[in-house]
Design an enzyme around this catalytic site. Structure first.
Site, PDB file in Angstrom:
ATOM      1  N   GLY A  78      -0.126  13.772  -2.868  1.00 45.65           N
ATOM      2  CA  GLY A  78      -1.574  13.618  -2.856  1.00 45.65           C
ATOM      3  C   GLY A  78      -1.938  12.426  -3.721  1.00 45.65           C
ATOM      4  N   ASP A 116       0.805  -1.223   0.000  1.00 46.85           N
ATOM      5  CA  ASP A 116       0.000   0.000   0.000  1.00 46.85           C
ATOM      6  C   ASP A 116       0.836   1.270   0.000  1.00 46.85           C
ATOM      7  OD1 ASP A 116      -2.195  -1.690   0.109  1.00 46.85           O
ATOM      8  OD2 ASP A 116      -2.266  -1.639   2.298  1.00 46.85           O
ATOM      9  N   GLN A 124       1.913  -6.003  -3.245  1.00 47.04           N
ATOM     10  CA  GLN A 124       2.394  -6.114  -1.865  1.00 47.04           C
ATOM     11  C   GLN A 124       3.698  -5.305  -1.683  1.00 47.04           C
ATOM     12  OE1 GLN A 124       1.369  -9.496  -3.402  1.00 47.04           O
ATOM     13  NE2 GLN A 124      -0.555  -8.576  -2.882  1.00 47.04           N
ATOM     14  N   ALA A 146      -7.467  -0.902   0.729  1.00 45.20           N
ATOM     15  CA  ALA A 146      -8.183  -0.707  -0.536  1.00 45.20           C
ATOM     16  C   ALA A 146      -8.941  -1.971  -0.928  1.00 45.20           C
ATOM     17  CB  ALA A 146      -7.196  -0.317  -1.633  1.00 45.20           C
ATOM     18  N   GLY A 152      -4.622  -4.172  -3.808  1.00 43.00           N
ATOM     19  CA  GLY A 152      -5.603  -3.131  -4.113  1.00 43.00           C
ATOM     20  C   GLY A 152      -4.805  -1.899  -4.494  1.00 43.00           C
ATOM     21  N   HIS A 153      -4.780  -1.575  -5.770  1.00 46.22           N
ATOM     22  CA  HIS A 153      -3.965  -0.455  -6.262  1.00 46.22           C
ATOM     23  C   HIS A 153      -4.897   0.688  -6.664  1.00 46.22           C
ATOM     24  CE1 HIS A 153      -0.351  -3.277  -7.269  1.00 46.22           C
ATOM     25  NE2 HIS A 153      -0.732  -3.335  -6.010  1.00 46.22           N
ATOM     26  N   THR A 154      -4.741   1.812  -5.984  1.00 44.99           N
ATOM     27  CA  THR A 154      -5.665   2.934  -6.181  1.00 44.99           C
ATOM     28  C   THR A 154      -5.084   3.977  -7.132  1.00 44.99           C
ATOM     29  OG1 THR A 154      -6.222   2.605  -3.864  1.00 44.99           O
ATOM     30  CG2 THR A 154      -7.138   4.560  -4.926  1.00 44.99           C
ATOM     31  N   LYS A 158       1.700   2.179  -5.113  1.00 46.97           N
ATOM     32  CA  LYS A 158       2.218   1.630  -6.372  1.00 46.97           C
ATOM     33  C   LYS A 158       1.291   1.955  -7.543  1.00 46.97           C
ATOM     34  CE  LYS A 158       2.252  -2.407  -4.351  1.00 46.97           C
ATOM     35  NZ  LYS A 158       2.023  -2.044  -2.942  1.00 46.97           N
TER      36      LYS A 158
HETATM   37  P1  GDP Z   1      -0.834   0.366  -3.519  1.00 45.68           P
HETATM   38  O1  GDP Z   1      -1.416  -0.920  -3.061  1.00 45.68           O
HETATM   39  O2  GDP Z   1       0.642   0.444  -3.282  1.00 45.68           O
HETATM   40  O3  GDP Z   1      -1.197   0.720  -4.929  1.00 45.68           O
HETATM   41  O4  GDP Z   1      -1.469   1.501  -2.583  1.00 45.68           O
HETATM   42  P2  GDP Z   1      -3.025   1.611  -2.151  1.00 45.68           P
HETATM   43  O5  GDP Z   1      -3.798   2.121  -3.296  1.00 45.68           O
HETATM   44  O6  GDP Z   1      -3.485   0.376  -1.486  1.00 45.68           O
HETATM   45  O7  GDP Z   1      -2.909   2.673  -0.995  1.00 45.68           O
HETATM   46  C1  GDP Z   1      -2.362   3.931  -1.196  1.00 45.68           C
HETATM   47  C2  GDP Z   1      -3.423   4.983  -0.839  1.00 45.68           C
HETATM   48  O8  GDP Z   1      -2.816   6.244  -0.725  1.00 45.68           O
HETATM   49  C3  GDP Z   1      -4.478   5.147  -1.893  1.00 45.68           C
HETATM   50  O9  GDP Z   1      -5.679   5.533  -1.296  1.00 45.68           O
HETATM   51  C4  GDP Z   1      -3.935   6.261  -2.775  1.00 45.68           C
HETATM   52  O10 GDP Z   1      -4.949   6.978  -3.455  1.00 45.68           O
HETATM   53  C5  GDP Z   1      -3.294   7.129  -1.734  1.00 45.68           C
HETATM   54  N1  GDP Z   1      -2.115   7.878  -2.143  1.00 45.68           N
HETATM   55  C6  GDP Z   1      -1.122   7.541  -3.001  1.00 45.68           C
HETATM   56  N2  GDP Z   1      -0.159   8.482  -2.999  1.00 45.68           N
HETATM   57  C7  GDP Z   1      -0.557   9.431  -2.122  1.00 45.68           C
HETATM   58  C8  GDP Z   1       0.025  10.651  -1.656  1.00 45.68           C
HETATM   59  O11 GDP Z   1       1.119  11.033  -2.038  1.00 45.68           O
HETATM   60  N3  GDP Z   1      -0.685  11.362  -0.722  1.00 45.68           N
HETATM   61  C9  GDP Z   1      -1.901  10.948  -0.248  1.00 45.68           C
HETATM   62  N4  GDP Z   1      -2.511  11.695   0.653  1.00 45.68           N
HETATM   63  N5  GDP Z   1      -2.462   9.800  -0.673  1.00 45.68           N
HETATM   64  C10 GDP Z   1      -1.799   9.066  -1.578  1.00 45.68           C
HETATM   65  P1  IMO Z   2      -0.964  -4.160  -2.269  1.00 47.19           P
HETATM   66  O1  IMO Z   2      -0.512  -4.680  -3.611  1.00 47.19           O
HETATM   67  C1  IMO Z   2      -1.034  -4.643   2.047  1.00 47.19           C
HETATM   68  C2  IMO Z   2      -1.126  -8.746   3.576  1.00 47.19           C
HETATM   69  C3  IMO Z   2      -2.388  -9.185   4.283  1.00 47.19           C
HETATM   70  C4  IMO Z   2      -1.815 -10.200   5.257  1.00 47.19           C
HETATM   71  C5  IMO Z   2      -0.712 -10.856   4.437  1.00 47.19           C
HETATM   72  C6  IMO Z   2      -1.130 -12.147   3.771  1.00 47.19           C
HETATM   73  O2  IMO Z   2      -2.245  -3.440  -2.316  1.00 47.19           O
HETATM   74  O3  IMO Z   2       0.132  -3.388  -1.624  1.00 47.19           O
HETATM   75  P2  IMO Z   2      -2.704 -12.802   1.737  1.00 47.19           P
HETATM   76  O4  IMO Z   2      -4.074 -12.351   1.366  1.00 47.19           O
HETATM   77  O5  IMO Z   2      -1.667 -12.497   0.716  1.00 47.19           O
HETATM   78  O6  IMO Z   2      -2.674 -14.230   2.181  1.00 47.19           O
HETATM   79  O7  IMO Z   2      -2.337 -11.948   3.060  1.00 47.19           O
HETATM   80  O8  IMO Z   2      -0.342  -9.918   3.455  1.00 47.19           O
HETATM   81  N1  IMO Z   2      -1.338  -8.202   2.206  1.00 47.19           N
HETATM   82  C7  IMO Z   2      -1.267  -6.911   1.898  1.00 47.19           C
HETATM   83  N2  IMO Z   2      -1.069  -5.828   2.682  1.00 47.19           N
HETATM   84  N3  IMO Z   2      -1.126  -4.507   0.708  1.00 47.19           N
HETATM   85  C8  IMO Z   2      -1.289  -5.580  -0.085  1.00 47.19           C
HETATM   86  O9  IMO Z   2      -1.261  -5.495  -1.434  1.00 47.19           O
HETATM   87  C9  IMO Z   2      -1.409  -6.848   0.500  1.00 47.19           C
HETATM   88  N4  IMO Z   2      -1.600  -8.100   0.024  1.00 47.19           N
HETATM   89  C10 IMO Z   2      -1.544  -8.915   1.075  1.00 47.19           C
HETATM   90  O10 IMO Z   2      -3.020  -8.107   4.932  1.00 47.19           O
HETATM   91  O11 IMO Z   2      -1.208  -9.530   6.332  1.00 47.19           O
HETATM   92 MG    MG Z   3      -2.925  -1.594  -1.803  1.00 42.27          MG
END
Ligand code: GDP
Ligand code: IMO
Ligand code: MG
Length: 425
Positions: free
Chosen positions: A415, A13, A225, A300, A40-42, A16
């Site tokens: 942001g 998270d 991850q 996400a 979950g990539h936002t 990415k």
């Molecule tokens: P990922 O799994 O690495 O793609 O990240 P996620 O989408 O799970 O979580 C990142 C969260 O932070 C999402 O809600 C994004 O919209 C948000 N985000 C990404 N970059 C920034 C940033 O620079 N500032 C803020 N405030 N939010 C961000």
């Molecule tokens: P992104 O790509 C954050 C965590 C789970 C749990 C462990 C094992 O959005 O960064 P699993 O479902 O793989 O058996 O869970 O890994 N986990 C993540 N945490 N971001 C993720 O993906 C994750 N994918 C799995 O919360 O601790």
């Molecule tokens: Mg994520």
């Protein structure tokens, strides 16, 4: 042309999805190489927000092709939901012809999810905190040589193969956990989704990606991850079931190590983790709560509150070493605005000693963080577009991190929107 890799350096998270979207325009192909719908990539742009689980984050650019690589595990039901949602929002990937799926990617069955849930339930308080998407059991079947692959869906005996694996799973569920929940609805949805997937190009992705390389085209491998969730090097057993590190891009796409170019490592200006397992810099206090609130730190994929804490340099250095990171991206710097003091963990106090690496037994022996105090900045960063608008104290924080990590911070994210990104060098 070499393949660049973008991956998370913490516990996932890191942002990415947002950064891959920002970079996509400069690439011909974006390829996911491991993980599955646990991700979950936002992405946010033009007032719209998308969360992608299995689909690569390059789909919003017309000249960029996208690939779900062989190292990914695919739940057809989730993938169909993602595709349907995108279609409703005006992005019909079948019509756009910008998504391909590797034949060798493994399939997540409804019964894999039952096994995931049953295993977690049995572990009680010691559970991994899995997303319950069936990731672990699917990779177990892959390495156990029982799995089903995307390419199998076109075989005449696919249903027989499916039934054989389901029978194995139901007998496991019965004998290990004493029950098999009804999965008839999910099974029907699974086969419905399979019909949709058949309409996408199912490819030998190793040939495809190497063809791109040979033709001098630019490829970006998108990690899921983060390094600290890697099956080999993460905080085992509180990890996911794939290699989230750069090596995973080689096996997950069929490319040789010599074909890897830049390795772009992404980290938050602080740190989060969702699920169980060690997190030395975790803040179980009002500051942690504030970080969660300001940073909207809720999963996400599952909506679970993310655990929050300060940046962990020993863990980051480890991740940089494992991945051979050549460029860094720092995200969520804006979230720290207004904190009078921020902190960076430089070492751990561990068994009476001060160490600067993650110890093997971090899951059972406490590693207390040694924190360096840093002056925070007050300025709102979310509207800045020029380098000279970066507050002095934030610049000092970046300089400090670069000196510690010995890798340049090339991008700064301030942001969630695509536009809220600065190129630093
Ligand atoms: P990922 O799994 O690495 O793609 O990240 P996620 O989408 O799970 O979580 C990142 C969260 O932070 C999402 O809600 C994004 O919209 C948000 N985000 C990404 N970059 C920034 C940033 O620079 N500032 C803020 N405030 N939010 C961000
Ligand atoms: P992104 O790509 C954050 C965590 C789970 C749990 C462990 C094992 O959005 O960064 P699993 O479902 O793989 O058996 O869970 O890994 N986990 C993540 N945490 N971001 C993720 O993906 C994750 N994918 C799995 O919360 O601790
Ligand atoms: Mg994520």
């Amino acid at each position: 042309m070499a393949v660049d890799v973008l991956l998370g350096l913490q516990w996932g998270d890191e942002g990415k999805g947002k950064i891959v979207d920002v970079l996509s325009k400069g690439y011909d192909l974006i390829a996911r190489f491991q993980g599955g719908p646990n991700a979950g990539h936002t992405l946010e742009f033009e007032g719209k927000k998308f969360v992608l689980n299995t689909i690569p984050s390059g789909i919003f650019f017309d000249n960029t092709m996208n690939l779900i690589g062989n190292g990914v595990v695919i739940d057809p039901i989730t993938l169909k939901k993602e595709l349907d949602k995108l279609k409703d929002a005006g992005h019909d990937l079948l019509a756009k012809k910008n998504l391909m799926i590797a034949k060798k990617a493994h399939l997540i069955l409804p019964t894999h999810q039952l096994l995931d849930a049953a295993s977690e339930k049995k572990m009680g308080d010691g559970k991994i905190g899995s997303t319950l998407k069936g990731i672990g059991p699917t990779y177990m079947d892959k390495t156990g040589r029982n799995g089903l692959r995307i390419g199998d869906i076109t075989l005449v005996d696919f249903k027989d193969k499916y039934q054989k694996l389901v029978d194995k799973h139901t007998s496991m569920l019965q004998s290990l956990y004493g029950e098999v929940a009804d999965f008839s609805e999910r099974e029907a949805a699974f086969f419905e989704a399979i019909e949709l997937l058949k309409q996408f190009p199912l490819v030998d992705s190793e040939h495809l990606v190497n063809g791109y390389i040979k033709d001098g085209k630019k490829v970006l491998a998108e990690g899921a991850q983060g390094a600290m969730l890697d099956i080999d090097f993460g905080s085992y057993p509180f990890v996911t079931s794939s290699n989230t590190t750069a090596a995973g891009a080689c096996t997950g796409l069929g490319i040789a190590p010599s074909k890897i170019g830049d390795v772009i490592g992404i980290f938050k200006a602080y740190c989060t983790r969702v699920g169980g397992g060690p997190f030395p810099t975790e803040l179980n206090d009002a500051t942690g709560e504030e970080l969660r609130k300001i940073g909207h730190e809720f999963g996400a994929t599952t909506g679970r509150p993310r655990r929050t804490g300060w940046i962990d340099l020993p863990a980051l250095k480890y991740a940089i070493m494992l991945n051979g990171v050549t460029q860094l991206v720092m995200t969520k710097a804006d979230v720290l605005s207004g904190f009078d003091k921020i902190y960076a963990c430089t070492h751990y106090n561990y068994q009476g000693e001060q160490i600067d690496y993650m110890p093997y037994d971090i899951c059972s022996v406490e590693a207390e963080p040694v924190l360096k105090e840093i002056d925070g900045w007050n300025e709102d960063l979310t509207g800045i577009t020029e380098l000279n608008e970066i507050p002095e104290r934030l610049q000092s924080y970046i300089d400090f991190l670069e000196a510690e990590l010995q890798v340049p911070v090339k991008w700064l994210s301030v942001g969630p929107d695509r536009k809220q990104t600065l190129v630093l060098q």
